[in-house]
Design an enzyme around this catalytic site. Structure first.
Site, PDB file in Angstrom:
ATOM      1  N   ASP A 206       5.986   5.189   1.272  1.00  0.00           N
ATOM      2  CA  ASP A 206       5.053   5.734   0.290  1.00  0.00           C
ATOM      3  C   ASP A 206       5.033   7.264   0.278  1.00  0.00           C
ATOM      4  OD1 ASP A 206       2.640   5.064  -1.447  1.00  0.00           O
ATOM      5  OD2 ASP A 206       1.733   6.443  -0.017  1.00  0.00           O
ATOM      6  N   GLU A 263       9.849   6.166  -1.816  1.00  0.00           N
ATOM      7  CA  GLU A 263       9.238   6.561  -3.097  1.00  0.00           C
ATOM      8  C   GLU A 263       9.478   8.064  -3.201  1.00  0.00           C
ATOM      9  OE1 GLU A 263       5.043   6.273  -5.546  1.00  0.00           O
ATOM     10  OE2 GLU A 263       5.009   6.933  -3.477  1.00  0.00           O
TER      11      GLU A 263
HETATM   12  C1  GLC Z   1       1.948   6.163  -3.854  1.00  0.00           C
HETATM   13  C2  GLC Z   1       1.441   4.773  -4.142  1.00  0.00           C
HETATM   14  C3  GLC Z   1       0.140   4.869  -4.856  1.00  0.00           C
HETATM   15  C4  GLC Z   1      -0.843   5.590  -3.968  1.00  0.00           C
HETATM   16  C5  GLC Z   1      -0.299   6.937  -3.518  1.00  0.00           C
HETATM   17  C6  GLC Z   1      -1.079   7.470  -2.356  1.00  0.00           C
HETATM   18  O1  GLC Z   1       2.261   6.850  -5.016  1.00  0.00           O
HETATM   19  O2  GLC Z   1       2.403   4.043  -4.838  1.00  0.00           O
HETATM   20  O3  GLC Z   1      -0.384   3.621  -5.230  1.00  0.00           O
HETATM   21  O4  GLC Z   1      -2.047   5.779  -4.646  1.00  0.00           O
HETATM   22  O5  GLC Z   1       1.034   6.862  -3.075  1.00  0.00           O
HETATM   23  O6  GLC Z   1      -0.836   6.726  -1.206  1.00  0.00           O
END
Ligand code: GLC
Length: 520
Positions: A206, A263
C-alpha cells in the site's frame, strides 16, 4: 507500433488471475452487518468456480477503521468484527486446497494513531517511539509547512500539549512512519517476515511510493484556494526511496521468494525498471494513468476531465508498453479506491449493462500482465448513487465534497463529483442474490447503506447462465490459462491502430522463442 518483447521467464504469479476481496463487504457470515473472514472461507467454492488462482485480501488487521483497515493499530491481530487469527490460518489452508494463493495488503507508510507505538510517541517525548513517526515544531503559530494531506486539510496535526505537529500523508488518524529510522525499519521487516512465515503468498504493498519525504520540509507554491499544496510534490517517489525499497526487498521478500505488487502512483515510465526490472523492488506494480483518466492528473475529484476513447486507448497502451519495456505488468479496471468501471468507462448509458461489462472485460483482461478482478466486477456491478453527503462513509468522499464547495462549486455539483468518484461505489456489499440485503447477510443492517440499490445484477442469477458476465469471465480465465497460455499470458502485446477512434484493439502473439523456467 510494435516494440520488441523478449521471451518471458515462466513464473507462477504471471499465470495467476487475482481476485481482490474487500473483507467488510464480501460476505457477512455471522449476520452482524460486516463481512468477515469466515464469509470468505464459505465462498471459496464460488471463487474456485470462477477460476481465479490468487486472492488479494484488503486489510483485516486490528484497526479503528477510520480508513477501513488501512489504519492499523496491531499488525499481528485480526479486527474483531472480521474474525480471528485462526480464521486467517484456516483461510490460507482451505484456499490452498482449491489451488488459491492468499496475498495480503501490507500497509507500512503509516499506522493508526491508536497503534501502541504512536500512543507511546505522543505520551512520552523521550520514548524511542518518538522517532518512529515524523514530528516537527510549529512555525509562526501554525503548521510546519503548507503541505495538504491526500484526504484534505493540512498534513500536520498539532499535539494537544506541545507546539509540535505530526505528519500524515493520508487521514489524521494515519500518522506517517519515519522510514529514516533504522529501528522502525527493522520492526517492519520482522513483521513482514512473520506474515511470510505463516504461509501467505505475498503482498500488495500500500501507498509505498510515499515512504520517503523531502527532508527540507519546505513550503511550496499553493495549488488551491486553501493556500496549501498537495503533499505529493514533496513525498511521492522522492529521491532516496530506492535505498529503503532495496533494503525492504533484501531483508524480507527475497528471503521467501514471495510475490509482490506495489501500489505505485507517481512513478514515471522511465523509472519502471527500478520498480519491476530484473533487480526491481517488486514483481509488479499498479499503474493508474488509465484508471484516473476521468480526473485531471489523478487529483481532486472536482477537476473532472472529459476524456475521449482515443485518449483512453493511448493512455492504456502507453502504460502497457512501459510494462513491456521494464518487466511484467498488471492489468485492472477496478479496485476498492475506484468507481465501478461500468459507470466510469461506459459513457453511453444504453451499454451500462452486461454488454458493456463484457466489452470492458475483453478489453483489459488479455493485455500484458497479471489480471486483477475486483469483487463484483465479474457480475457487472455498477456505481450506487447517493443523495446526500451523510450517506457516505469514505473519508476521501467527505473531503472531496467539502473541497469542491470551498472551490466555489454548488452543493449539487459537489454531490455529482463525489457520486462519480466515490470509493464507496466499489465498497457496497457484494450482490449474492436478489434477496434481502442482496444476500450479503440475513438481515442485519450492512455497515455501508445500499438498501435502495438494484440487486438484479447478482451472483445467483449469473452462475448458471451461459451468457452472463460471470460466465464470460469464467471463459476468459479458461482461454488465458488453459487454452492459449503461450499467447494470452506470455505472448507479445501489439497495439493496433484503427481509423475509428472509438475502437480499442490489440493483438497477442505467441513469442517464437522457447520459454524457459526460472531457477527455483
Ligand atoms: C491506498 C489504499 C487506500 C488507502 C490509502 C491509505 O491508496 O488503496 O484505500 O486509503 O492507501 O492507506
Amino acid at each position: 507500433m510494435q516494440i520488441q518483447q523478449d521471451a518471458q521467464a515462466v513464473e507462477w504469479w504471471k499465470e495467476a488471475v487475482v481476485y481482490q476481496i474487500y473483507p467488510k463487504s464480501f460476505y457477512d457470515s455471522n449476520n452482524d452487518g460486516t463481512g468477515d473472514i469466515r464469509g470468505i472461507i464459505e465462498k471459496l467454492p464460488y471463487l474456485h468456480e470462477l477460476g481465479i488462482s490468487m486472492i488479494w485480501l484488503s486489510p483485516f488487521y486490528q484497526s479503528p477503521m477510520a480508513d477501513n483497515g488501512y489504519d492499523i493499530s496491531d499488525y499481528f491481530a485480526v479486527n474483531a468484527d472480521l474474525g480471528e487469527m485462526r480464521d486467517i490460518d484456516e483461510l490460507i489452508t482451505r484456499a490452498k486446497n482449491y489451488g488459491i494463493h492468499i496475498m495480503i495488503d501490507l500497509v507500512v507508510n503509516h499506522t493508526s494513531d491508536e497503534h501502541p507505538w504512536f500512543r507511546e510517541a505522543v505520551n512520552n517525548p523521550q520514548s524511542p517511539y518518538r522517532n518512529y513517526y515524523i514530528f516537527k515544531a510549529g512555525k509562526n503559530g501554525g503548521a510546519p509547512n503548507n503541505w495538504r494531506s491526500l484526504f484534505g486539510g493540512s498534513a500536520w496535526q498539532k499535539l494537544p500539549d506541545e507546539d509540535n505537529y505530526y505528519l500524515h500523508v493520508f487521514h489524521q488518524k494515519q500518522p506517517d512512519l519515519n522510514w529514516e529510522n533504522p529501528a522502525l525499519r527493522e520492526d517492519i521487516y520482522a513483521m513482514v517476515n512473520w506474515w511470510l512465515a505463516k504461509g501467505i503468498a505475498g503482498f500488495r504493498i500500500d501507498a509505498i511510493t510515499f515512504i520517503k519525504k523531502d527532508r527540507d520540509f519546505s513550503s511550496c507554491p499553493a495549488d488551491g484556494s486553501d493556500g496549501l499544496v498537495s503533499i505529493k510534490v514533496k513525498s511521492r517517489n522522492r529521491p532516496g526511496i530506492e535505498t529503503f525499497l532495496h533494503e525492504l526487498k533484501a531483508k524480507t521478500f527475497d528471503r521467501f521468494r514471495c510475490v509482490t505488487v506495489g501500489e505505485a502512483p507517481g512513478v514515471p515510465f522511465d523509472q519502471y525498471a527500478n520498480y519491476i526490472g530484473a533487480e526491481g523492488y517488486f514483481n509488479m506494480i499498479f499503474d493508474f494513468h488509465a484508471a484516473d483518466i476521468d480526473v485531471e492528473n489523478g487529483s481532486e475529484w472536482f477537476r473532472r476531465h472529459n476524456w475521449t476513447v482515443d485518449e483512453f486507448r493511448r493512455t492504456l497502451f502507453a502504460s502497457q508498453q512501459a510494462f513491456v519495456r521494464a518487466g511484467w505488468g498488471t492489468t485492472f479496471i477496478e479496485n476498492h479506491d475506484q468507481p465501478r468501471a461500468l459507470s466510469k468507462l461506459i459513457k453511453d448509458v444504453r451499454y451500462q449493462n452486461a454488454t458493456g461489462a463484457k466489452a470492458l472485460a475483453a478489453m483489459y483482461f488479455f493485455m500484458f500482465g497479471t489480471p486483477f478482478i475486483y469483487q463484483g466486477q465479474e457480475l457487472g456491478m455498477a456505481n450506487f448513487c447517493r443523495q446526500d453527503i451523510s450517506e457516505f462513509d469514505d473519508v476521501s468522499s467527505i473531503d472531496n465534497y467539502h473541497r469542491s464547495l470551498a472551490e466555489g462549486f454548488t452543493a449539487p455539483q459537489a454531490m455529482h463529483f463525489v457520486n462519480q468518484r466515490s470509493r464507496d461505489n466499489a465498497r457496497t456489499p457484494f450482490h449474492w442474490a436478489d434477496t434481502l440485503n442482496a444476500g450479503f447477510n440475513t438481515g442485519a443492517t450492512p455497515w455501508l447503506a445500499f438498501s435502495s440499490a438494484d440487486y438484479t445484477v447478482n451472483a445467483a442469477s449469473q452462475l448458471n447462465d451461459a451468457n452472463s458476465v460471470f460466465s464470460f469471465y469464467k471463459k476468459m480465465i479458461r482461454l488465458r490459462n488453459k487454452c492459449w497460455p503461450e499467447t494470452l499470458i506470455y505472448g507479445e502485446f501489439i497495439p493496433l491502430d484503427y481509423p475509428d477512434e472509438n475502437i480499442i484493439a490489440y493483438e497477442k502473439k505467441a513469442v517464437p522463442t522457447v520459454l524457459f523456467r526460472s531457477p527455483t
